[in-house]
Design a protein around this motif. Sequence first.
Motif, PDB file in Angstrom:
ATOM      1  N   SER A 106       0.832  -1.212   0.000  1.00 37.07           N
ATOM      2  CA  SER A 106       0.000   0.000   0.000  1.00 37.07           C
ATOM      3  C   SER A 106       0.861   1.254   0.000  1.00 37.07           C
ATOM      4  N   TYR A 107       1.968   1.228   0.735  1.00 32.87           N
ATOM      5  CA  TYR A 107       2.894   2.365   0.722  1.00 32.87           C
ATOM      6  C   TYR A 107       3.455   2.572  -0.683  1.00 32.87           C
ATOM      7  N   ILE A 108       3.760   1.487  -1.351  1.00 33.12           N
ATOM      8  CA  ILE A 108       4.274   1.587  -2.722  1.00 33.12           C
ATOM      9  C   ILE A 108       3.208   2.199  -3.628  1.00 33.12           C
ATOM     10  N   ASP A 109       1.948   1.784  -3.447  1.00 32.59           N
ATOM     11  CA  ASP A 109       0.847   2.358  -4.236  1.00 32.59           C
ATOM     12  C   ASP A 109       0.715   3.856  -4.034  1.00 32.59           C
ATOM     13  N   HIS A 110       0.973   4.314  -2.820  1.00 31.40           N
ATOM     14  CA  HIS A 110       0.815   5.732  -2.494  1.00 31.40           C
ATOM     15  C   HIS A 110       2.130   6.511  -2.622  1.00 31.40           C
ATOM     16  N   ASN A 111       3.084   5.970  -3.346  1.00 36.99           N
ATOM     17  CA  ASN A 111       4.388   6.608  -3.587  1.00 36.99           C
ATOM     18  C   ASN A 111       5.131   6.937  -2.297  1.00 36.99           C
ATOM     19  N   GLN A 112       5.012   6.052  -1.311  1.00 35.04           N
ATOM     20  CA  GLN A 112       5.751   6.210  -0.064  1.00 35.04           C
ATOM     21  C   GLN A 112       6.747   5.064   0.115  1.00 35.04           C
ATOM     22  N   ALA A 113       7.210   4.518  -0.986  1.00 34.73           N
ATOM     23  CA  ALA A 113       8.119   3.380  -0.915  1.00 34.73           C
ATOM     24  C   ALA A 113       9.427   3.759  -0.224  1.00 34.73           C
ATOM     25  N   PHE A 114       9.906   4.964  -0.480  1.00 36.30           N
ATOM     26  CA  PHE A 114      11.162   5.411   0.111  1.00 36.30           C
ATOM     27  C   PHE A 114      10.869   6.282   1.328  1.00 36.30           C
ATOM     28  N   SER A 115      10.327   5.645   2.360  1.00 35.62           N
ATOM     29  CA  SER A 115      10.009   6.365   3.588  1.00 35.62           C
ATOM     30  C   SER A 115      10.321   5.473   4.781  1.00 35.62           C
ATOM     31  N   GLN A 116      10.322   6.088   5.942  1.00 30.43           N
ATOM     32  CA  GLN A 116      10.627   5.336   7.161  1.00 30.43           C
ATOM     33  C   GLN A 116       9.546   4.318   7.499  1.00 30.43           C
ATOM     34  N   VAL A 117       8.300   4.556   7.066  1.00 25.11           N
ATOM     35  CA  VAL A 117       7.246   3.582   7.345  1.00 25.11           C
ATOM     36  C   VAL A 117       7.494   2.290   6.575  1.00 25.11           C
ATOM     37  N   SER A 118       8.072   2.394   5.389  1.00 27.67           N
ATOM     38  CA  SER A 118       8.422   1.196   4.626  1.00 27.67           C
ATOM     39  C   SER A 118       9.566   0.442   5.299  1.00 27.67           C
ATOM     40  N   VAL A 119      10.525   1.190   5.804  1.00 28.54           N
ATOM     41  CA  VAL A 119      11.637   0.562   6.532  1.00 28.54           C
ATOM     42  C   VAL A 119      11.108  -0.153   7.773  1.00 28.54           C
ATOM     43  N   ARG A 120      10.173   0.482   8.471  1.00 24.39           N
ATOM     44  CA  ARG A 120       9.586  -0.119   9.665  1.00 24.39           C
ATOM     45  C   ARG A 120       8.817  -1.391   9.322  1.00 24.39           C
ATOM     46  N   ALA A 121       8.100  -1.386   8.203  1.00 22.03           N
ATOM     47  CA  ALA A 121       7.361  -2.580   7.787  1.00 22.03           C
ATOM     48  C   ALA A 121       8.328  -3.732   7.490  1.00 22.03           C
ATOM     49  N   LEU A 122       9.433  -3.431   6.824  1.00 24.32           N
ATOM     50  CA  LEU A 122      10.432  -4.473   6.551  1.00 24.32           C
ATOM     51  C   LEU A 122      11.077  -4.975   7.839  1.00 24.32           C
ATOM     52  N   LYS A 123      11.305  -4.082   8.777  1.00 20.37           N
ATOM     53  CA  LYS A 123      11.867  -4.487  10.064  1.00 20.37           C
ATOM     54  C   LYS A 123      10.904  -5.410  10.793  1.00 20.37           C
ATOM     55  N   ASN A 124       9.602  -5.099  10.746  1.00 20.29           N
ATOM     56  CA  ASN A 124       8.608  -5.955  11.385  1.00 20.29           C
ATOM     57  C   ASN A 124       8.529  -7.327  10.719  1.00 20.29           C
ATOM     58  N   ILE A 125       8.650  -7.355   9.397  1.00 18.01           N
ATOM     59  CA  ILE A 125       8.661  -8.638   8.685  1.00 18.01           C
ATOM     60  C   ILE A 125       9.874  -9.450   9.111  1.00 18.01           C
ATOM     61  N   ASN A 126      11.013  -8.794   9.245  1.00 18.64           N
ATOM     62  CA  ASN A 126      12.237  -9.456   9.690  1.00 18.64           C
ATOM     63  C   ASN A 126      12.050 -10.056  11.086  1.00 18.64           C
ATOM     64  N   ILE A 127      11.493  -9.277  11.998  1.00 14.78           N
ATOM     65  CA  ILE A 127      11.271  -9.757  13.367  1.00 14.78           C
ATOM     66  C   ILE A 127      10.290 -10.926  13.380  1.00 14.78           C
ATOM     67  N   CYS A 128       9.247 -10.835  12.589  1.00 12.12           N
ATOM     68  CA  CYS A 128       8.257 -11.920  12.532  1.00 12.12           C
ATOM     69  C   CYS A 128       8.883 -13.207  12.005  1.00 12.12           C
TER      70      CYS A 128
END
Length: 160
Positions: A72-94
């Motif tokens: 969804s972040y990619i859809d809204h042109n927020q791919a290069f943002s801290q929220v995307s980094v946080r989502a990847l970090k959460n996926i890593n932790i999971c």
Amino acid sequence: MKRGTTLFLKIAVILIGIPILAVCLFLVPKIGSFAGELYPDMAYLKWLVLIDMYAAAIPFYFALYQAFKLLSYIDHNQAFSQVSVRALKNINICALTISALYLIGMPLYYLMQQKVDPPGITVIAFIIIFSSIVIAVFASVLQRLLQDAIQTKEENDLTV
């Protein structure tokens, strides 16, 4: 990125979750009962197996949710943002949590394997552990690359 590509990936994320939900609803209780039948004197094994498998399902679905949010972040042109980094970090932790839970449950699966003729139970558990670690490493690499890209973008914005 075109919206059709992310829509396809969102559908894929949903389709990944459906079979695991079916496994959790129909197969996991049977596996737990099977563990209890294998060792009737240790009936608590049933509950330990159920707790381990259902506990691993929670971070799995949270990771799917994070992947959906990332798309969804990619859809809204927020791919290069801290929220995307946080989502990847959460996926890593999971992914690391899933690996840890199955690793902790490995003695249970080993006990079950001792009573079953084909040794597939521990093989499946090792496959889950290995694939979760691969996903964690991949998410970590993407997180690092995205963080570097954000820093580079911020530096370029400051120089202009």
